[in-house]
Write an enzyme that holds these catalytic residues in place. Structure first.
Site, PDB file in Angstrom:
ATOM      1  N   TYR A  30       0.852  -1.184   0.000  1.00 24.86           N
ATOM      2  CA  TYR A  30       0.000   0.000   0.000  1.00 24.86           C
ATOM      3  C   TYR A  30       0.886   1.230   0.000  1.00 24.86           C
ATOM      4  O   TYR A  30       1.501   1.561   1.005  1.00 24.86           O
ATOM      5  CB  TYR A  30      -0.919   0.016   1.229  1.00 24.86           C
ATOM      6  CG  TYR A  30      -1.989   1.077   1.127  1.00 24.86           C
ATOM      7  CD1 TYR A  30      -3.111   0.858   0.351  1.00 24.86           C
ATOM      8  CD2 TYR A  30      -1.852   2.287   1.768  1.00 24.86           C
ATOM      9  CE1 TYR A  30      -4.096   1.831   0.233  1.00 24.86           C
ATOM     10  CE2 TYR A  30      -2.833   3.259   1.659  1.00 24.86           C
ATOM     11  CZ  TYR A  30      -3.949   3.028   0.879  1.00 24.86           C
ATOM     12  OH  TYR A  30      -4.912   3.984   0.756  1.00 24.86           O
ATOM     13  N   ASP A  31       0.982   1.875  -1.157  1.00 27.81           N
ATOM     14  CA  ASP A  31       1.751   3.115  -1.208  1.00 27.81           C
ATOM     15  C   ASP A  31       0.991   4.261  -1.868  1.00 27.81           C
ATOM     16  O   ASP A  31       1.357   5.407  -1.713  1.00 27.81           O
ATOM     17  CB  ASP A  31       3.111   2.915  -1.874  1.00 27.81           C
ATOM     18  CG  ASP A  31       3.018   2.543  -3.346  1.00 27.81           C
ATOM     19  OD1 ASP A  31       1.913   2.556  -3.932  1.00 27.81           O
ATOM     20  OD2 ASP A  31       4.071   2.225  -3.924  1.00 27.81           O
ATOM     21  N   GLY A  32      -0.060   3.958  -2.631  1.00 26.52           N
ATOM     22  CA  GLY A  32      -0.866   5.002  -3.249  1.00 26.52           C
ATOM     23  C   GLY A  32      -0.159   5.792  -4.323  1.00 26.52           C
ATOM     24  O   GLY A  32      -0.651   6.839  -4.738  1.00 26.52           O
TER      25      GLY A  32
END
Length: 171
Positions: A30-32
Site C-alpha cells: 500500500y503506497d498510493g
C-alpha cells in the site's frame, strides 16, 4: 482455392484469444503512488484503487504485466478475478484466507523480479514457491487472507475501473 484459404484464415482471426487463467501467489502493498502503468499520482489514487468499490489494483509479475517492459506493459489495464484457494504457498508465509472468496483486480503496476524474487518471477520462470504468476494487491489490509494462493482468470473490467483507466498514461 485461394478464396477458400482466405476464408479459413478469416475464420481463425475471428476466434477470440483464450483468456489467461491459472494459479498465482498473492501479497499486498500500500503506497498510493503512480505505478508502471501511469495510473494515479503521488498525491492520490483513483477511488477504486483501494477496494472501496469492491475491486482493487495490483502489481503483476512480469508475464502478466508484459514481457520485456518496465513501463506501460501490454498487461496494463487488464482485469482478473482472483479466487482464494484457502491456502498459502508455504506453512510459514501466510494464512491463505477463506476458500472461495473472490475479488477483481486491475493491473496498474509491475512487481519486478529484482528485489522481489521470492514472489515475482521473471517471464517464463517460477517464484520460490513454484508459481509462474503473482499479484501484489494494493490494499491496507488482507483482502483474500494473508498471502493466499488464488485461482485467477482474466475478466472484463468493471465500469468505473475501465473509465478511470482511460485517464492513465498507458491507456
Amino acid at each position: 482455392m485461394q478464396s477458400s484459404t482466405f476464408l479459413n484464415l478469416l475464420a481463425l482471426a475471428a476466434v477470440p484469444a483464450a483468456a489467461l487463467s491459472g494459479k498465482a501467489t498473492t501479497t499486498r502493498y500500500y503506497d498510493g503512488l503512480e505505478g508502471a502503468c501511469g495510473c494515479g499520482t503521488s498525491s492520490g489514487m483513483f477511488s477504486w484503487q483501494s477496494g472501496g468499490s469492491g475491486f482493487y489494483t495490483a502489481a503483476a509479475s512480469q508475464t502478466l504485466f508484459g514481457s520485456g517492459s518496465t513501463w506501460c506493459g501490454s498487461g496494463c489495464g487488464k482485469c482478473y478475478k482472483l479466487t482464494s484457494t484457502g491456502s498459502a504457498p508455504c506453512s510459514s508465509c501466510g494464512s491463505g484466507g477463506a476458500s472461495g472468496q473472490s475479488i477483481i483486480v486491475m493491473v496498474t503496476n509491475l512487481c519486478p523480479n529484482s528485489g522481489n524474487a521470492q514472489w515475482c518471477p521473471n517471464a517464463g520462470a517460477t517464484n520460490q514457491y513454484g508459481f509462474s504468476y503473482h499479484f501484489d494487491i494494493m490494499a491496507q489490509n488482507p483482502v483474500l487472507g494473508d498471502n493466499a494462493v488464488v485461482d485467477f482468470e482474466e475478466t472484463s473490467c468493471p465500469g468505473a475501473a475501465a473509465s478511470d483507466f482511460a485517464q492513465c498514461q498507458c491507456a
